[in-house]
Write an enzyme that holds these catalytic residues in place. Structure first.
Site, PDB file in Angstrom:
ATOM      1  N   HIS A 177      46.684 -59.315 -18.563  1.00 53.40           N
ATOM      2  CA  HIS A 177      47.138 -60.225 -19.420  1.00 53.40           C
ATOM      3  C   HIS A 177      46.180 -61.102 -20.068  1.00 53.40           C
ATOM      4  O   HIS A 177      45.142 -61.609 -19.286  1.00 53.40           O
ATOM      5  CB  HIS A 177      48.241 -61.237 -18.589  1.00 53.40           C
ATOM      6  CG  HIS A 177      48.666 -62.540 -19.609  1.00 53.40           C
ATOM      7  ND1 HIS A 177      49.706 -62.079 -20.686  1.00 53.40           N
ATOM      8  CD2 HIS A 177      48.327 -63.695 -19.783  1.00 53.40           C
ATOM      9  CE1 HIS A 177      49.713 -63.217 -21.626  1.00 53.40           C
ATOM     10  NE2 HIS A 177      49.010 -64.161 -20.878  1.00 53.40           N
ATOM     11  N   SER A 178      45.893 -61.088 -21.481  1.00 56.39           N
ATOM     12  CA  SER A 178      44.897 -61.894 -22.328  1.00 56.39           C
ATOM     13  C   SER A 178      43.667 -61.270 -21.725  1.00 56.39           C
ATOM     14  O   SER A 178      43.311 -60.059 -22.080  1.00 56.39           O
ATOM     15  CB  SER A 178      45.084 -63.401 -21.662  1.00 56.39           C
ATOM     16  OG  SER A 178      44.365 -64.121 -22.708  1.00 56.39           O
ATOM     17  N   MET A 179      42.510 -61.949 -21.360  1.00 59.75           N
ATOM     18  CA  MET A 179      41.301 -61.383 -21.025  1.00 59.75           C
ATOM     19  C   MET A 179      41.485 -60.164 -20.026  1.00 59.75           C
ATOM     20  O   MET A 179      40.843 -59.344 -20.180  1.00 59.75           O
ATOM     21  CB  MET A 179      40.458 -62.317 -20.292  1.00 59.75           C
ATOM     22  CG  MET A 179      38.977 -62.006 -19.985  1.00 59.75           C
ATOM     23  SD  MET A 179      37.911 -62.980 -19.072  1.00 59.75           S
ATOM     24  CE  MET A 179      38.648 -63.086 -17.493  1.00 59.75           C
ATOM     25  N   ALA A 215      43.733 -57.983 -20.197  1.00 58.01           N
ATOM     26  CA  ALA A 215      44.192 -56.790 -20.903  1.00 58.01           C
ATOM     27  C   ALA A 215      42.929 -55.982 -21.418  1.00 58.01           C
ATOM     28  O   ALA A 215      42.906 -54.812 -21.446  1.00 58.01           O
ATOM     29  CB  ALA A 215      45.027 -57.195 -22.168  1.00 58.01           C
ATOM     30  N   SER A 245      49.053 -57.264 -21.865  1.00 57.34           N
ATOM     31  CA  SER A 245      49.861 -58.340 -22.266  1.00 57.34           C
ATOM     32  C   SER A 245      49.054 -59.480 -22.883  1.00 57.34           C
ATOM     33  O   SER A 245      47.933 -59.563 -22.547  1.00 57.34           O
ATOM     34  CB  SER A 245      50.533 -58.683 -21.086  1.00 57.34           C
ATOM     35  OG  SER A 245      51.083 -60.011 -21.112  1.00 57.34           O
TER      36      SER A 245
END
Length: 236
Positions: free
Chosen positions: A76-78, A80, A104
């Site tokens: 998720h975020s970083m 990803a 994500s």
């Protein structure tokens, strides 16, 4: 099979406890713990995505517990970005990479913005954290906790905001992108751009909400993961 989970900036392995509980025992969730937080708080923080991806890749290679198991990545975020970079490293060695990468809350690796949140004073960094949500706001009111947590978040922001991928970087693994329709850090077009970074099939799931949409839609996100991994799971 094993699902390797990569936390967001400022996040920790414990963020994925709900996913681990929901997917067990068919899927073993192995959540990455970045240096500089929780049980690794005394270790130097890493402020370069490439170096962090190298370190994670080396740990996965050395970990015999998951040997022989098919694996997938969820970030998720970083996280990803790190999931993508670690997948690149595995595939470049000619080894069996993840059967699927779940990206994500993050725009495609080839899409850049001139973000400089890591350079802002503490007050503005805290304002950004509040804006995104996804963080227990109680620690934002505690000076002692802020002194511990803010440097970690700033380091992670520095790493991901300086990250640059080659626009033509591509993995063989299929990619499933999950995004919030009101995420200030990822437009739908930027999420769709992940399609150019996989030679496999591509799927895009959109949820209502902002950057941390997955907390509001936890069950639906887990269903999305379960359905995508279904073909790789043996009946028990």
């Amino acid at each position: 099979m094993r699902l390797v989970c990569f936390p967001h900036a400022g996040g920790s392995a414990s963020y994925y406890f709900p996913m681990s509980a929901a997917l067990s025992p068919a899927v073993e969730v192995a959540a990455v713990q970045y240096p500089g937080r929780q049980d690794r708080r005394r270790e130097p923080r890493i402020e370069d995505i490439g170096e962090l991806a190298d370190r994670i890749d080396a740990e996965l290679r050395a970990d015999g517990d998951g040997a022989g198991l098919p694996m997938a990545f969820f970030g998720h975020s970083m996280g990803a970005v790190l999931a993508f970079e670690v997948a690149l490293r595995v595939e470049r060695r000619g080894e069996r990479g993840p059967v699927r990468v779940f990206a994500s809350g993050r725009r495609a690796p080839g899409r850049f913005r001139s973000d400089t949140v890591h350079q802002e004073p503490d007050a503005l960094l805290i304002e950004e954290i509040r804006r995104l949500g996804g963080t227990d706001s109680r620690w934002l009111e505690d000076d002692e906790l802020k002194a511990v947590v803010l440097p970690v978040i700033r380091s992670d922001y520095r790493a991901v905001e300086r990250y640059r991928s080659r626009p033509d970087a591509v993995i063989d693994a299929p990619v499933t992108v999950l995004t919030g329709d009101a995420d200030p850090h990822t437009t739908l077009e930027e999420a769709e751009a992940w399609r150019a970074h996989t030679r496999g099939d591509f799927a895009l799931s959109t949820f209502s909400g902002g950057h941390f949409f997955l907390e509001r839609h936890q069950a639906a996100v887990i269903d999305t993961v379960t359905e995508a991994l279904g073909p790789y799971l043996e009946p028990r």
